[in-house]
Scaffold this motif. Sequence first.
Motif, PDB file in Angstrom:
ATOM      1  N   ARG A  68      22.580  49.489  67.671  1.00  0.00           N
ATOM      2  CA  ARG A  68      23.238  51.027  67.221  1.00  0.00           C
ATOM      3  C   ARG A  68      24.008  51.474  68.276  1.00  0.00           C
ATOM      4  N   LYS A  69      24.050  50.943  69.580  1.00  0.00           N
ATOM      5  CA  LYS A  69      24.811  51.621  70.591  1.00  0.00           C
ATOM      6  C   LYS A  69      26.272  51.041  70.683  1.00  0.00           C
ATOM      7  N   VAL A 103      28.536  56.402  75.320  1.00  0.00           N
ATOM      8  CA  VAL A 103      27.862  55.667  74.226  1.00  0.00           C
ATOM      9  C   VAL A 103      27.351  56.378  73.083  1.00  0.00           C
ATOM     10  N   HIS A 107      35.950  56.430  64.839  1.00  0.00           N
ATOM     11  CA  HIS A 107      36.279  56.711  63.412  1.00  0.00           C
ATOM     12  C   HIS A 107      37.517  55.725  62.938  1.00  0.00           C
ATOM     13  N   VAL A 121      27.062  59.368  66.564  1.00  0.00           N
ATOM     14  CA  VAL A 121      27.136  60.761  67.349  1.00  0.00           C
ATOM     15  C   VAL A 121      27.124  60.217  68.947  1.00  0.00           C
ATOM     16  N   THR A 122      27.792  61.239  69.830  1.00  0.00           N
ATOM     17  CA  THR A 122      27.721  61.098  71.283  1.00  0.00           C
ATOM     18  C   THR A 122      26.405  61.155  71.809  1.00  0.00           C
ATOM     19  N   GLY A 123      25.826  59.991  72.481  1.00  0.00           N
ATOM     20  CA  GLY A 123      24.580  59.955  72.963  1.00  0.00           C
ATOM     21  C   GLY A 123      24.921  60.417  74.609  1.00  0.00           C
ATOM     22  N   THR A 124      25.899  59.754  75.190  1.00  0.00           N
ATOM     23  CA  THR A 124      26.149  60.222  76.634  1.00  0.00           C
ATOM     24  C   THR A 124      27.756  59.958  76.942  1.00  0.00           C
ATOM     25  N   LEU A 173      30.656  54.901  62.316  1.00  0.00           N
ATOM     26  CA  LEU A 173      30.172  56.448  62.575  1.00  0.00           C
ATOM     27  C   LEU A 173      29.048  56.395  63.637  1.00  0.00           C
ATOM     28  N   LEU A 217      39.580  58.266  54.026  1.00  0.00           N
ATOM     29  CA  LEU A 217      39.786  59.455  54.287  1.00  0.00           C
ATOM     30  C   LEU A 217      40.744  59.637  55.531  1.00  0.00           C
ATOM     31  N   LYS A 244      20.337  56.111  62.266  1.00  0.00           N
ATOM     32  CA  LYS A 244      19.069  54.984  62.075  1.00  0.00           C
ATOM     33  C   LYS A 244      19.555  54.472  60.697  1.00  0.00           C
ATOM     34  N   ASP A 269      35.492  63.882  74.343  1.00  0.00           N
ATOM     35  CA  ASP A 269      34.421  63.579  73.238  1.00  0.00           C
ATOM     36  C   ASP A 269      35.205  63.457  71.976  1.00  0.00           C
ATOM     37  N   SER A 309      35.468  60.031  69.841  1.00  0.00           N
ATOM     38  CA  SER A 309      34.814  59.802  68.602  1.00  0.00           C
ATOM     39  C   SER A 309      35.898  59.336  67.713  1.00  0.00           C
ATOM     40  N   LEU A 315      25.875  56.750  69.061  1.00  0.00           N
ATOM     41  CA  LEU A 315      24.628  56.055  68.461  1.00  0.00           C
ATOM     42  C   LEU A 315      24.810  55.947  66.986  1.00  0.00           C
TER      43      LEU A 315
HETATM   44  C1  MYA Z   1      34.409  58.176  57.940  1.00  0.00           C
HETATM   45  C2  MYA Z   1      34.713  59.154  58.812  1.00  0.00           C
HETATM   46  C3  MYA Z   1      33.878  60.666  58.738  1.00  0.00           C
HETATM   47  C4  MYA Z   1      34.369  61.529  59.815  1.00  0.00           C
HETATM   48  C5  MYA Z   1      33.605  62.828  59.676  1.00  0.00           C
HETATM   49  C6  MYA Z   1      34.190  63.781  60.455  1.00  0.00           C
HETATM   50  C7  MYA Z   1      33.196  64.345  61.446  1.00  0.00           C
HETATM   51  C8  MYA Z   1      33.578  64.570  62.980  1.00  0.00           C
HETATM   52  C9  MYA Z   1      32.521  64.653  63.800  1.00  0.00           C
HETATM   53  C10 MYA Z   1      32.851  64.548  65.321  1.00  0.00           C
HETATM   54  C11 MYA Z   1      31.857  64.172  66.365  1.00  0.00           C
HETATM   55  C12 MYA Z   1      32.291  64.369  67.561  1.00  0.00           C
HETATM   56  C13 MYA Z   1      30.970  63.876  68.342  1.00  0.00           C
HETATM   57  C14 MYA Z   1      29.881  64.958  68.714  1.00  0.00           C
HETATM   58  O1  MYA Z   1      30.186  65.967  68.933  1.00  0.00           O
HETATM   59  S1  MYA Z   1      28.420  64.434  68.082  1.00  0.00           S
HETATM   60  C15 MYA Z   1      27.287  65.785  68.715  1.00  0.00           C
HETATM   61  C16 MYA Z   1      26.922  65.825  70.084  1.00  0.00           C
HETATM   62  N1  MYA Z   1      25.706  64.708  70.160  1.00  0.00           N
HETATM   63  C17 MYA Z   1      24.663  65.073  69.644  1.00  0.00           C
HETATM   64  O2  MYA Z   1      24.443  66.091  68.961  1.00  0.00           O
HETATM   65  C18 MYA Z   1      23.712  64.000  69.665  1.00  0.00           C
HETATM   66  C19 MYA Z   1      22.180  64.450  69.812  1.00  0.00           C
HETATM   67  N2  MYA Z   1      21.049  63.453  70.110  1.00  0.00           N
HETATM   68  C20 MYA Z   1      20.813  62.507  69.134  1.00  0.00           C
HETATM   69  O3  MYA Z   1      20.767  63.071  67.925  1.00  0.00           O
HETATM   70  C21 MYA Z   1      19.570  61.762  69.553  1.00  0.00           C
HETATM   71  O4  MYA Z   1      19.245  61.787  70.956  1.00  0.00           O
HETATM   72  C22 MYA Z   1      20.457  60.197  69.310  1.00  0.00           C
HETATM   73  C23 MYA Z   1      20.942  59.805  68.036  1.00  0.00           C
HETATM   74  C24 MYA Z   1      21.622  60.407  70.376  1.00  0.00           C
HETATM   75  C25 MYA Z   1      19.642  59.110  69.853  1.00  0.00           C
HETATM   76  O5  MYA Z   1      18.332  59.226  69.151  1.00  0.00           O
HETATM   77  P1  MYA Z   1      17.778  57.832  68.145  1.00  0.00           P
HETATM   78  O6  MYA Z   1      16.365  58.411  67.908  1.00  0.00           O
HETATM   79  O7  MYA Z   1      18.739  57.387  67.316  1.00  0.00           O
HETATM   80  O8  MYA Z   1      17.699  56.877  69.616  1.00  0.00           O
HETATM   81  P2  MYA Z   1      16.415  56.205  69.825  1.00  0.00           P
HETATM   82  O9  MYA Z   1      15.382  56.561  70.690  1.00  0.00           O
HETATM   83  O10 MYA Z   1      15.887  55.452  68.582  1.00  0.00           O
HETATM   84  O11 MYA Z   1      17.055  54.777  71.026  1.00  0.00           O
HETATM   85  C26 MYA Z   1      18.085  53.846  70.366  1.00  0.00           C
HETATM   86  C27 MYA Z   1      18.955  53.082  71.676  1.00  0.00           C
HETATM   87  O12 MYA Z   1      19.953  54.193  72.243  1.00  0.00           O
HETATM   88  C28 MYA Z   1      19.510  54.510  73.488  1.00  0.00           C
HETATM   89  N3  MYA Z   1      19.834  55.887  73.601  1.00  0.00           N
HETATM   90  C29 MYA Z   1      19.274  56.995  73.104  1.00  0.00           C
HETATM   91  N4  MYA Z   1      19.647  58.263  73.245  1.00  0.00           N
HETATM   92  C30 MYA Z   1      20.822  57.689  74.084  1.00  0.00           C
HETATM   93  C31 MYA Z   1      21.663  58.808  74.673  1.00  0.00           C
HETATM   94  N5  MYA Z   1      21.821  59.993  74.432  1.00  0.00           N
HETATM   95  N6  MYA Z   1      22.677  58.102  75.557  1.00  0.00           N
HETATM   96  C32 MYA Z   1      22.794  56.626  75.376  1.00  0.00           C
HETATM   97  N7  MYA Z   1      21.818  56.046  75.078  1.00  0.00           N
HETATM   98  C33 MYA Z   1      20.684  56.593  74.421  1.00  0.00           C
HETATM   99  C34 MYA Z   1      18.074  54.199  73.779  1.00  0.00           C
HETATM  100  O13 MYA Z   1      17.932  53.877  75.075  1.00  0.00           O
HETATM  101  C35 MYA Z   1      17.806  52.918  72.832  1.00  0.00           C
HETATM  102  O14 MYA Z   1      18.435  52.020  73.525  1.00  0.00           O
HETATM  103  P3  MYA Z   1      17.911  50.608  73.598  1.00  0.00           P
HETATM  104  O15 MYA Z   1      16.421  50.716  74.275  1.00  0.00           O
HETATM  105  O16 MYA Z   1      17.551  50.162  72.251  1.00  0.00           O
HETATM  106  O17 MYA Z   1      18.566  49.584  74.277  1.00  0.00           O
END
Ligand code: MYA
Length: 221
Positions: free
Chosen positions: A192-193, A213, A155, A162-165, A160, A11, A218, A147, A151, A215
């Motif tokens: 996964r972090k 962080v 890449h 998404v932004t968590g924090t 791959l 890519l 899954k 952000d 990201s 993520l």
């Molecule tokens: C090949 C290249 C391709 C390129 C493509 C181009 C595209 C470009 C795209 C550009 C993109 C630009 C970027 C953008 O704009 S990305 C867009 C902005 N971000 C989002 O929309 C994310 C929204 N949130 C979610 O989808 C979920 O809440 C996520 C996926 C984040 C976690 O939900 P999930 O159900 O998966 O989590 P879990 O409950 O199983 O927990 C798992 C572990 O993670 C820990 N945790 C959980 N949440 C957070 C947090 N927020 N911070 C820190 N840590 C967190 C948690 O304590 C646990 O840790 P541990 O207890 O195991 O230690």
Amino acid sequence: MTEKTFGPFELQKAYSTEPVPDDFVLRRRISTAMRTLSERVIRAEVDQATLQHWAEQLEAVVATVGEPERRDSKQANRKLFTGAATIEDLYHMMDFDPVSGGANPIAPQVTWVQEGQEGVEGTLRLGQQYQGPPGRVHGGVIAWILDAVLSRALHAAFRLGVTGTLNIRYLAGTPIEDTITCRARITGQEGRKIFIEGSIWHGDQQTVHAEGVWLTPKSLG
Ligand SMILES: CCCCCCCCCCCCCC(=O)SCCNC(=O)CCNC(=O)[C@H](O)C(C)(C)COP(=O)(O)OP(=O)(O)OC[C@H]1O[C@@H](n2cnc3c(N)ncnc32)[C@H](O)[C@@H]1OP(=O)(O)O
């Protein structure tokens, strides 16, 4: 002859080295004009008749474009992951990005000077349309750019997620209308972090520190 196709690991390279498709050459021209306009229109001191004239000209262009359907960006993504993406598909995925995407009129344009597994570095200049306090970049704009830069480090390391924090420490004002440098690198991983840190620099002065962080989905983790 069959059209050349690409998979996920090709890519970035294809996007930066293959010839730009003709329609994207034109989309980039339109976006460059719109970005230039959005900076200059803020600077412009003109009489009311001139403003009225510009408003009418721009409203006419908006009416000509109409209200097209939303673009289906998932289709190109699916093709990429089966190795069937064309260069057009790659441009559909990358060139509308809100940071650095050449065909996105609101995207600040970053010149990437380094992109690899060890991290990324890019330079950019932000105009007055991104100003917060006088002479300084708006804090929300800084978060927006970082952000994307953090990201990009993800890449560039072929991962791959998404932004968590995203935590940002504003150390000093970041100037508008001057070249600034952004850097980011992965600092660690726990399951996964993925931990990433980044910064913005004006010359030798660091103006912003960021850490966050990401993520991994899954399904991939
Ligand atoms: C090949 C290249 C391709 C390129 C493509 C181009 C595209 C470009 C795209 C550009 C993109 C630009 C970027 C953008 O704009 S990305 C867009 C902005 N971000 C989002 O929309 C994310 C929204 N949130 C979610 O989808 C979920 O809440 C996520 C996926 C984040 C976690 O939900 P999930 O159900 O998966 O989590 P879990 O409950 O199983 O927990 C798992 C572990 O993670 C820990 N945790 C959980 N949440 C957070 C947090 N927020 N911070 C820190 N840590 C967190 C948690 O304590 C646990 O840790 P541990 O207890 O195991 O230690």
